[in-house]
Design a protein around this motif. Structure first.
Motif, PDB file in Angstrom:
ATOM      1  N   ARG A 132      21.956 -47.636   2.267  1.00 53.47           N
ATOM      2  CA  ARG A 132      22.139 -47.805   3.720  1.00 53.47           C
ATOM      3  C   ARG A 132      22.255 -46.457   4.424  1.00 53.47           C
ATOM      4  O   ARG A 132      21.817 -46.323   5.566  1.00 53.47           O
ATOM      5  N   ASN A 133      22.846 -45.461   3.758  1.00 57.88           N
ATOM      6  CA  ASN A 133      22.926 -44.127   4.350  1.00 57.88           C
ATOM      7  C   ASN A 133      21.537 -43.526   4.520  1.00 57.88           C
ATOM      8  O   ASN A 133      21.252 -42.882   5.531  1.00 57.88           O
ATOM      9  N   VAL A 134      20.671 -43.739   3.531  1.00 50.99           N
ATOM     10  CA  VAL A 134      19.290 -43.256   3.640  1.00 50.99           C
ATOM     11  C   VAL A 134      18.592 -43.983   4.786  1.00 50.99           C
ATOM     12  O   VAL A 134      17.870 -43.374   5.582  1.00 50.99           O
ATOM     13  N   ARG A 135      18.838 -45.293   4.906  1.00 55.50           N
ATOM     14  CA  ARG A 135      18.268 -46.081   6.003  1.00 55.50           C
ATOM     15  C   ARG A 135      18.712 -45.500   7.343  1.00 55.50           C
ATOM     16  O   ARG A 135      17.893 -45.317   8.248  1.00 55.50           O
ATOM     17  N   ARG A 136      20.005 -45.196   7.450  1.00 53.40           N
ATOM     18  CA  ARG A 136      20.534 -44.638   8.699  1.00 53.40           C
ATOM     19  C   ARG A 136      19.853 -43.313   9.033  1.00 53.40           C
ATOM     20  O   ARG A 136      19.496 -43.065  10.191  1.00 53.40           O
ATOM     21  N   ASP A 137      19.640 -42.466   8.024  1.00 56.29           N
ATOM     22  CA  ASP A 137      18.946 -41.194   8.261  1.00 56.29           C
ATOM     23  C   ASP A 137      17.543 -41.437   8.813  1.00 56.29           C
ATOM     24  O   ASP A 137      17.104 -40.751   9.743  1.00 56.29           O
ATOM     25  N   GLY A 138      16.841 -42.406   8.224  1.00 56.24           N
ATOM     26  CA  GLY A 138      15.499 -42.739   8.699  1.00 56.24           C
ATOM     27  C   GLY A 138      15.523 -43.240  10.131  1.00 56.24           C
ATOM     28  O   GLY A 138      14.696 -42.838  10.966  1.00 56.24           O
ATOM     29  N   MET A 139      16.475 -44.122  10.442  1.00 56.76           N
ATOM     30  CA  MET A 139      16.591 -44.656  11.804  1.00 56.76           C
ATOM     31  C   MET A 139      16.934 -43.540  12.793  1.00 56.76           C
ATOM     32  O   MET A 139      16.444 -43.542  13.932  1.00 56.76           O
ATOM     33  N   ASP A 140      17.767 -42.586  12.378  1.00 58.48           N
ATOM     34  CA  ASP A 140      18.101 -41.455  13.248  1.00 58.48           C
ATOM     35  C   ASP A 140      16.870 -40.617  13.558  1.00 58.48           C
ATOM     36  O   ASP A 140      16.674 -40.166  14.689  1.00 58.48           O
ATOM     37  N   GLN A 141      16.013 -40.416  12.555  1.00 60.29           N
ATOM     38  CA  GLN A 141      14.759 -39.673  12.782  1.00 60.29           C
ATOM     39  C   GLN A 141      13.883 -40.411  13.797  1.00 60.29           C
ATOM     40  O   GLN A 141      13.267 -39.790  14.668  1.00 60.29           O
ATOM     41  N   ILE A 142      13.852 -41.735  13.682  1.00 58.44           N
ATOM     42  CA  ILE A 142      13.046 -42.535  14.609  1.00 58.44           C
ATOM     43  C   ILE A 142      13.616 -42.430  16.022  1.00 58.44           C
ATOM     44  O   ILE A 142      12.864 -42.249  16.989  1.00 58.44           O
ATOM     45  N   LYS A 143      14.941 -42.529  16.159  1.00 60.38           N
ATOM     46  CA  LYS A 143      15.576 -42.418  17.479  1.00 60.38           C
ATOM     47  C   LYS A 143      15.288 -41.063  18.114  1.00 60.38           C
ATOM     48  O   LYS A 143      15.035 -40.964  19.318  1.00 60.38           O
ATOM     49  N   LYS A 144      15.321 -40.025  17.290  1.00 62.23           N
ATOM     50  CA  LYS A 144      15.060 -38.667  17.791  1.00 62.23           C
ATOM     51  C   LYS A 144      13.617 -38.588  18.301  1.00 62.23           C
ATOM     52  O   LYS A 144      13.349 -38.046  19.378  1.00 62.23           O
ATOM     53  N   ALA A 145      12.689 -39.141  17.527  1.00 65.20           N
ATOM     54  CA  ALA A 145      11.284 -39.134  17.940  1.00 65.20           C
ATOM     55  C   ALA A 145      11.096 -39.962  19.210  1.00 65.20           C
ATOM     56  O   ALA A 145      10.295 -39.610  20.086  1.00 65.20           O
ATOM     57  N   LYS A 146      11.846 -41.069  19.347  1.00 64.62           N
ATOM     58  CA  LYS A 146      11.775 -41.917  20.544  1.00 64.62           C
ATOM     59  C   LYS A 146      12.209 -41.115  21.762  1.00 64.62           C
ATOM     60  O   LYS A 146      11.571 -41.169  22.811  1.00 64.62           O
ATOM     61  N   SER A 151       6.270 -44.000  21.504  1.00 63.08           N
ATOM     62  CA  SER A 151       6.150 -45.297  22.175  1.00 63.08           C
ATOM     63  C   SER A 151       7.064 -46.321  21.507  1.00 63.08           C
ATOM     64  O   SER A 151       7.437 -46.183  20.344  1.00 63.08           O
ATOM     65  N   GLU A 152       7.375 -47.369  22.259  1.00 64.57           N
ATOM     66  CA  GLU A 152       8.272 -48.405  21.753  1.00 64.57           C
ATOM     67  C   GLU A 152       7.619 -49.173  20.590  1.00 64.57           C
ATOM     68  O   GLU A 152       8.297 -49.565  19.640  1.00 64.57           O
ATOM     69  N   ASP A 153       6.310 -49.360  20.664  1.00 64.15           N
ATOM     70  CA  ASP A 153       5.601 -50.042  19.575  1.00 64.15           C
ATOM     71  C   ASP A 153       5.713 -49.241  18.284  1.00 64.15           C
ATOM     72  O   ASP A 153       5.965 -49.800  17.210  1.00 64.15           O
ATOM     73  N   ASP A 154       5.517 -47.912  18.371  1.00 65.79           N
ATOM     74  CA  ASP A 154       5.655 -47.052  17.191  1.00 65.79           C
ATOM     75  C   ASP A 154       7.081 -47.115  16.650  1.00 65.79           C
ATOM     76  O   ASP A 154       7.293 -47.180  15.444  1.00 65.79           O
ATOM     77  N   GLN A 155       8.029 -47.110  17.571  1.00 65.08           N
ATOM     78  CA  GLN A 155       9.431 -47.162  17.157  1.00 65.08           C
ATOM     79  C   GLN A 155       9.688 -48.446  16.367  1.00 65.08           C
ATOM     80  O   GLN A 155      10.269 -48.408  15.289  1.00 65.08           O
ATOM     81  N   LYS A 156       9.235 -49.569  16.878  1.00 68.86           N
ATOM     82  CA  LYS A 156       9.456 -50.851  16.196  1.00 68.86           C
ATOM     83  C   LYS A 156       8.741 -50.876  14.840  1.00 68.86           C
ATOM     84  O   LYS A 156       9.279 -51.384  13.860  1.00 68.86           O
ATOM     85  N   PHE A 157       7.526 -50.311  14.783  1.00 66.74           N
ATOM     86  CA  PHE A 157       6.771 -50.256  13.530  1.00 66.74           C
ATOM     87  C   PHE A 157       7.552 -49.479  12.477  1.00 66.74           C
ATOM     88  O   PHE A 157       7.745 -49.957  11.351  1.00 66.74           O
ATOM     89  N   TRP A 158       8.032 -48.288  12.821  1.00 69.47           N
ATOM     90  CA  TRP A 158       8.736 -47.442  11.851  1.00 69.47           C
ATOM     91  C   TRP A 158      10.083 -48.046  11.460  1.00 69.47           C
ATOM     92  O   TRP A 158      10.487 -47.981  10.304  1.00 69.47           O
ATOM     93  N   GLU A 159      10.774 -48.638  12.430  1.00 71.70           N
ATOM     94  CA  GLU A 159      12.056 -49.288  12.106  1.00 71.70           C
ATOM     95  C   GLU A 159      11.832 -50.433  11.119  1.00 71.70           C
ATOM     96  O   GLU A 159      12.620 -50.626  10.200  1.00 71.70           O
ATOM     97  N   ALA A 160      10.739 -51.182  11.320  1.00 66.91           N
ATOM     98  CA  ALA A 160      10.431 -52.290  10.399  1.00 66.91           C
ATOM     99  C   ALA A 160      10.119 -51.743   9.007  1.00 66.91           C
ATOM    100  O   ALA A 160      10.527 -52.339   7.996  1.00 66.91           O
ATOM    101  N   GLU A 161       9.388 -50.618   8.939  1.00 66.22           N
ATOM    102  CA  GLU A 161       9.069 -49.993   7.645  1.00 66.22           C
ATOM    103  C   GLU A 161      10.353 -49.612   6.893  1.00 66.22           C
ATOM    104  O   GLU A 161      10.505 -49.911   5.712  1.00 66.22           O
TER     105      GLU A 161
END
Length: 187
Positions: A132-146, A151-161
């Protein structure tokens, strides 16, 4: 900027695999029926001002199927090694004989088997937290890129990945735990 964002899912997967590998190592330390030197791998001793693995402060041997011995090289560390084993949760009562610590492996009764399944559950929970910590790091990278214009579509795609990767790893941890608990409870 948004076109260039590429989440390093390989890195996230590698880190989650590391948590899984660590869990397997910890499970190996829960040898149930026979004595094994790997039982002591997760036990760390406070030696020379840092946490040190037992195999770096003494020689670990398995002279009999139900006995592990540790020949501690430094007499001053015998007490610390004994204390580390007592506090490790392995359920082994060390016996001192000079600089040699003998660890008789008790016959597993029903109560001890249940204790070991709880320890296995704790190890699995630590692995889930790591994932879950690794997941959080990934989500933080996505938020930073957002925030930098993704775009919101890209954000949702990466969060789903990231979530998909996390779900697969949590399932793998749960499956490994189930297997280990069945092995422990087997008489």
């Amino acid at each position: 900027m948004s076109e260039e964002f590429e989440l390093d899912t390989d890195d996230l997967k590698r880190r989650m695999d590391g948590a899984m590998a660590n869990l397997k190592t910890e499970f190996a330390s829960l040898r149930t029926g026979r004595a094994s030197a790997s039982m002591l791998e997760p036990v760390m001793v406070d030696a020379y001002g840092s946490q040190t693995p037992i195999n770096q402060v003494g020689t670990v041997n398995v002279p009999e199927p139900r006995m592990v011995t540790i020949n501690v090289w430094d007499k001053g560390l015998v007490g610390k090694v004994e204390k580390a084993i007592r506090e490790s949760g392995l359920g082994i009562n060390p016996q001192l004989n000079g600089t040699i610590i003998m660890l008789p492996i008790p016959e597993l009764n029903e109560e001890r088997r249940r204790e070991l399944t709880k320890v296995a559950g704790q190890y699995a929970e630590h692995a889930r937290v790591s994932v879950r910590n690794v997941r959080r790091d990934g989500m933080d990278q996505i938020k930073k890129a957002k925030s930098e214009g993704m775009s919101e579509d890209d954000q949702k795609f990466w969060e789903a990945e990231v979530q998909d990767l996390t779900d697969k790893m949590i399932k793998a941890v749960d499956a490994a735990l189930e297997t280990k608990q069945a092995e422990i409870m087997q008489v």
